[in-house]
Design a protein around this motif. Structure first.
Motif, PDB file in Angstrom:
ATOM      1  N   GLU A  34     -23.990  33.767  14.852  1.00 17.76           N
ATOM      2  CA  GLU A  34     -22.617  34.279  14.108  1.00 17.76           C
ATOM      3  C   GLU A  34     -21.584  34.270  15.066  1.00 17.76           C
ATOM      4  OE1 GLU A  34     -23.442  38.364  12.717  1.00 17.76           O
ATOM      5  OE2 GLU A  34     -24.453  37.652  11.008  1.00 17.76           O
ATOM      6  N   VAL A  35     -20.440  33.985  14.436  1.00 20.33           N
ATOM      7  CA  VAL A  35     -19.333  33.957  14.993  1.00 20.33           C
ATOM      8  C   VAL A  35     -18.274  35.151  14.950  1.00 20.33           C
ATOM      9  CG1 VAL A  35     -16.854  32.668  14.897  1.00 20.33           C
ATOM     10  CG2 VAL A  35     -18.922  31.272  14.609  1.00 20.33           C
ATOM     11  N   ASP A  36     -18.205  35.715  16.144  1.00 23.87           N
ATOM     12  CA  ASP A  36     -17.510  37.136  15.991  1.00 23.87           C
ATOM     13  C   ASP A  36     -16.038  36.947  16.010  1.00 23.87           C
ATOM     14  OD1 ASP A  36     -19.797  38.633  16.309  1.00 23.87           O
ATOM     15  OD2 ASP A  36     -19.857  38.042  18.325  1.00 23.87           O
ATOM     16  N   ILE A  37     -15.570  37.528  14.991  1.00 20.36           N
ATOM     17  CA  ILE A  37     -13.995  37.192  14.728  1.00 20.36           C
ATOM     18  C   ILE A  37     -12.955  38.714  14.997  1.00 20.36           C
ATOM     19  CG2 ILE A  37     -12.115  36.519  12.984  1.00 20.36           C
ATOM     20  CD1 ILE A  37     -14.326  34.770  11.772  1.00 20.36           C
ATOM     21  N   GLY A  38     -12.065  38.532  15.881  1.00 16.96           N
ATOM     22  CA  GLY A  38     -11.288  39.810  15.941  1.00 16.96           C
ATOM     23  C   GLY A  38     -10.353  39.934  14.831  1.00 16.96           C
ATOM     24  N   VAL A  39     -10.203  41.094  14.132  1.00 16.42           N
ATOM     25  CA  VAL A  39      -9.382  41.043  12.792  1.00 16.42           C
ATOM     26  C   VAL A  39      -8.205  42.149  13.094  1.00 16.42           C
ATOM     27  CG1 VAL A  39      -9.293  41.652  10.570  1.00 16.42           C
ATOM     28  CG2 VAL A  39     -11.174  40.361  11.282  1.00 16.42           C
ATOM     29  N   THR A  40      -7.264  41.943  12.856  1.00 21.18           N
ATOM     30  CA  THR A  40      -5.933  42.710  12.872  1.00 21.18           C
ATOM     31  C   THR A  40      -5.013  42.502  11.852  1.00 21.18           C
ATOM     32  OG1 THR A  40      -4.652  44.059  14.592  1.00 21.18           O
ATOM     33  CG2 THR A  40      -4.920  41.512  14.811  1.00 21.18           C
ATOM     34  N   GLY A  41      -4.067  43.459  11.976  1.00 17.92           N
ATOM     35  CA  GLY A  41      -2.805  43.061  10.790  1.00 17.92           C
ATOM     36  C   GLY A  41      -2.970  44.150   9.592  1.00 17.92           C
ATOM     37  N   GLU A  66     -21.395  34.041   5.081  1.00 14.22           N
ATOM     38  CA  GLU A  66     -22.256  33.893   5.957  1.00 14.22           C
ATOM     39  C   GLU A  66     -22.137  33.243   7.446  1.00 14.22           C
ATOM     40  OE1 GLU A  66     -26.900  31.769   5.850  1.00 14.22           O
ATOM     41  OE2 GLU A  66     -25.512  31.848   4.087  1.00 14.22           O
ATOM     42  N   GLY A  67     -22.604  33.972   8.478  1.00 19.77           N
ATOM     43  CA  GLY A  67     -22.520  33.492   9.690  1.00 19.77           C
ATOM     44  C   GLY A  67     -21.199  34.098  10.374  1.00 19.77           C
ATOM     45  N   ALA A  68     -20.393  34.829   9.808  1.00 18.76           N
ATOM     46  CA  ALA A  68     -19.098  35.425  10.534  1.00 18.76           C
ATOM     47  C   ALA A  68     -19.328  36.957  10.571  1.00 18.76           C
ATOM     48  CB  ALA A  68     -18.160  35.100   9.643  1.00 18.76           C
ATOM     49  N   GLU A  69     -19.057  37.530  11.768  1.00 21.35           N
ATOM     50  CA  GLU A  69     -18.804  38.986  11.837  1.00 21.35           C
ATOM     51  C   GLU A  69     -17.768  39.426  12.058  1.00 21.35           C
ATOM     52  OE1 GLU A  69     -20.830  42.399  11.922  1.00 21.35           O
ATOM     53  OE2 GLU A  69     -21.813  40.721  11.596  1.00 21.35           O
ATOM     54  N   THR A 108     -15.567  25.017  19.925  1.00 19.51           N
ATOM     55  CA  THR A 108     -14.572  25.161  19.157  1.00 19.51           C
ATOM     56  C   THR A 108     -14.899  24.784  17.756  1.00 19.51           C
ATOM     57  OG1 THR A 108     -13.201  24.835  21.018  1.00 19.51           O
ATOM     58  CG2 THR A 108     -12.136  24.371  19.058  1.00 19.51           C
ATOM     59  N   THR A 109     -15.445  23.430  17.587  1.00 19.93           N
ATOM     60  CA  THR A 109     -15.644  22.865  16.073  1.00 19.93           C
ATOM     61  C   THR A 109     -16.084  23.937  15.445  1.00 19.93           C
ATOM     62  OG1 THR A 109     -15.483  20.993  17.208  1.00 19.93           O
ATOM     63  CG2 THR A 109     -16.459  20.857  14.930  1.00 19.93           C
ATOM     64  N   LEU A 110     -17.422  24.356  15.722  1.00 24.88           N
ATOM     65  CA  LEU A 110     -18.008  25.335  14.853  1.00 24.88           C
ATOM     66  C   LEU A 110     -17.084  26.511  14.353  1.00 24.88           C
ATOM     67  CD1 LEU A 110     -21.507  25.252  16.823  1.00 24.88           C
ATOM     68  CD2 LEU A 110     -20.630  23.744  14.872  1.00 24.88           C
ATOM     69  N   VAL A 111     -16.450  26.991  15.587  1.00 23.60           N
ATOM     70  CA  VAL A 111     -15.863  28.217  15.154  1.00 23.60           C
ATOM     71  C   VAL A 111     -14.472  27.935  14.049  1.00 23.60           C
ATOM     72  CG1 VAL A 111     -13.907  29.828  16.133  1.00 23.60           C
ATOM     73  CG2 VAL A 111     -15.959  29.322  17.689  1.00 23.60           C
ATOM     74  N   VAL A 112     -14.104  26.787  14.177  1.00 17.78           N
ATOM     75  CA  VAL A 112     -12.949  26.235  13.206  1.00 17.78           C
ATOM     76  C   VAL A 112     -13.587  26.274  11.983  1.00 17.78           C
ATOM     77  CG1 VAL A 112     -11.454  24.420  12.643  1.00 17.78           C
ATOM     78  CG2 VAL A 112     -11.568  25.269  15.075  1.00 17.78           C
ATOM     79  N   VAL A 113     -14.756  25.662  11.859  1.00 18.51           N
ATOM     80  CA  VAL A 113     -15.480  25.490  10.394  1.00 18.51           C
ATOM     81  C   VAL A 113     -15.794  26.778   9.981  1.00 18.51           C
ATOM     82  CG1 VAL A 113     -17.658  24.861   9.481  1.00 18.51           C
ATOM     83  CG2 VAL A 113     -16.534  23.261  11.193  1.00 18.51           C
ATOM     84  N   GLN A 114     -16.266  27.796  10.826  1.00 23.83           N
ATOM     85  CA  GLN A 114     -16.293  29.092  10.325  1.00 23.83           C
ATOM     86  C   GLN A 114     -15.229  29.885   9.685  1.00 23.83           C
ATOM     87  OE1 GLN A 114     -19.876  29.950  10.220  1.00 23.83           O
ATOM     88  NE2 GLN A 114     -19.010  31.105   8.550  1.00 23.83           N
ATOM     89  N   LEU A 115     -14.099  29.897  10.372  1.00 24.40           N
ATOM     90  CA  LEU A 115     -12.629  30.286  10.183  1.00 24.40           C
ATOM     91  C   LEU A 115     -12.210  29.546   8.846  1.00 24.40           C
ATOM     92  CD1 LEU A 115     -10.722  30.249  13.478  1.00 24.40           C
ATOM     93  CD2 LEU A 115     -11.902  32.122  12.388  1.00 24.40           C
TER      94      LEU A 115
END
Length: 351
Positions: free
Chosen positions: A57-64, A78-81, A127-134
């Motif tokens: 999974e791709v760990d994404i920091g969320v704020t705002g 799927e695949g994002a946390e 990077t490419t995989l993270v961008v795809v997940q974003l």
């Protein structure tokens, strides 16, 4: 002893192919692709669909201030946390320390729209995989917002197509790899046919062939037949090698008929251009442009040839698919008849 001179000419041209380094190299490349297709599909699919090879999974920091909407989108992707932070500074600190793979800041605009600023690593293999997940997260967010806000619109929004669960490996194999392996042999056969005619003319050996004695039609028939037969033979070899790699191909006879018809069409075009131009470079240039234009114009058909091949290979052919196969054969036969008539009317001394 071979009684038909056309067979002798065809065998002579096929034997001479082993001396053509460019042709041998092209055959070896196709052989490599077909023989090791199961390994290549995995690597090439990462370029065709980078998200297909994502592991973990791709760990994404969320704020705002609008992070609640973003958190729901990540939860449904799927695949994002999601890792929630209280401020932008702490989110970027976690990104710098490697605690998260990316940062997404969601802010609400005065017109109630949600603006998302995404930050991904730079110059990393991941990077490419993270961008795809974003991108997947943003698409999910868009779908959710459309559903939420549809009730406040005077007119309902245009519905988005539903998500399709399909293997990218399956799609790449039958829509990219297989058509590539089956269409390259006809293209090469047509190019070799151009050389086979123009080299005889440029070297002055056409008259020597006629001493046999055979007429010009027999010479052209022999050369064209050798190149047209070579393509489906190659195609059959590639299909066999694909089957050894666990890639099942259905309707093999129809696929070979399709490849043979395509080969006959481009070989007739190549031979005719060779007779008309009489010079290799000009004929090859016109052949390449003509075949590419012919293949590009196929988009106006009810079904592109690549789609026809893919449908036959996965055993999902429709009536249109079968009709187009018949059309390709009819076009090949018709062009061959026209080429023979043109050849009979040529004065050999003028070549």
């Amino acid at each position: 002893m071979v009684s038909d001179p056309r067979v002798a000419i065809a065998r002579r041209d096929l034997a001479s192919l082993s001396r053509e380094k460019t042709i041998v190299l092209a055959l070896l490349i196709q052989l490599f692709v077909a023989a090791f297709s199961s390994f290549l599909v995995v690597g090439l699919t990462s370029l065709y669909d980078p998200g297909a090879s994502a592991q973990g999974e791709v760990d994404i920091g969320v704020t705002g201030e609008a992070n609640e909407s973003l958190l729901r989108a990540i939860e449904d992707t799927e695949g994002a946390e999601a890792v929630q932070y209280r401020s932008n500074a702490t989110a970027f600190e976690g990104f710098q320390n490697g605690a998260v793979d990316a940062v997404m800041i969601a802010t609400r605009q005065p017109d109630s729209r949600i603006s998302v600023q995404a930050t991904a690593p730079e110059g990393s293999i991941r990077t490419t995989l993270v961008v795809v997940q974003l991108r997947e997260v943003l698409q999910t967010l868009e779908r959710q917002q459309r559903d939420i806000r549809a009730a406040f619109l005077d007119d309902p929004p245009v519905p988005l197509p539903g998500e399709v669960s399909a293997s990218p490996y399956f799609g790449f194999t039958y829509t990219i790899l297989l058509p590539l392996l089956l269409f390259l042999p006809p293209f090469i056969s047509g190019s070799v046919a151009v050389d086979a005619i123009t080299e005889e003319i440029e070297r002055g050996t056409l008259d020597l062939l006629r001493v046999a004695p055979v007429d010009l039609v027999d010479i052209v028939d022999g050369k064209a037949a050798a190149m047209a037969v070579l393509a489906p033979v190659q195609a059959l070899m590639w299909i066999v090698l694909l089957s050894f790699n666990g890639i099942t191909v259905s309707n093999v006879p129809l696929l070979l008929v399709t490849v043979g018809a395509m080969a006959a069409i481009v070989v007739v075009v190549g031979v005719t251009l060779g007779l008309v131009m009489g010079e290799r470079k000009s004929a090859q240039l016109l052949y390449s442009i003509g075949v590419l234009a012919l293949f590009a114009s196929a988009v106006f058909l009810p079904e592109h040839p690549a789609t026809t091949v893919a449908k036959l290979a996965v055993d999902s052919a429709t009536t249109t698919t079968y009709v187009l196969v018949v059309v390709y054969v009819a076009v090949a036969v018709g062009l061959y008849g026209l080429a023979r008539r043109y050849t009979r009317g040529l004065d050999v001394e003028s070549l």
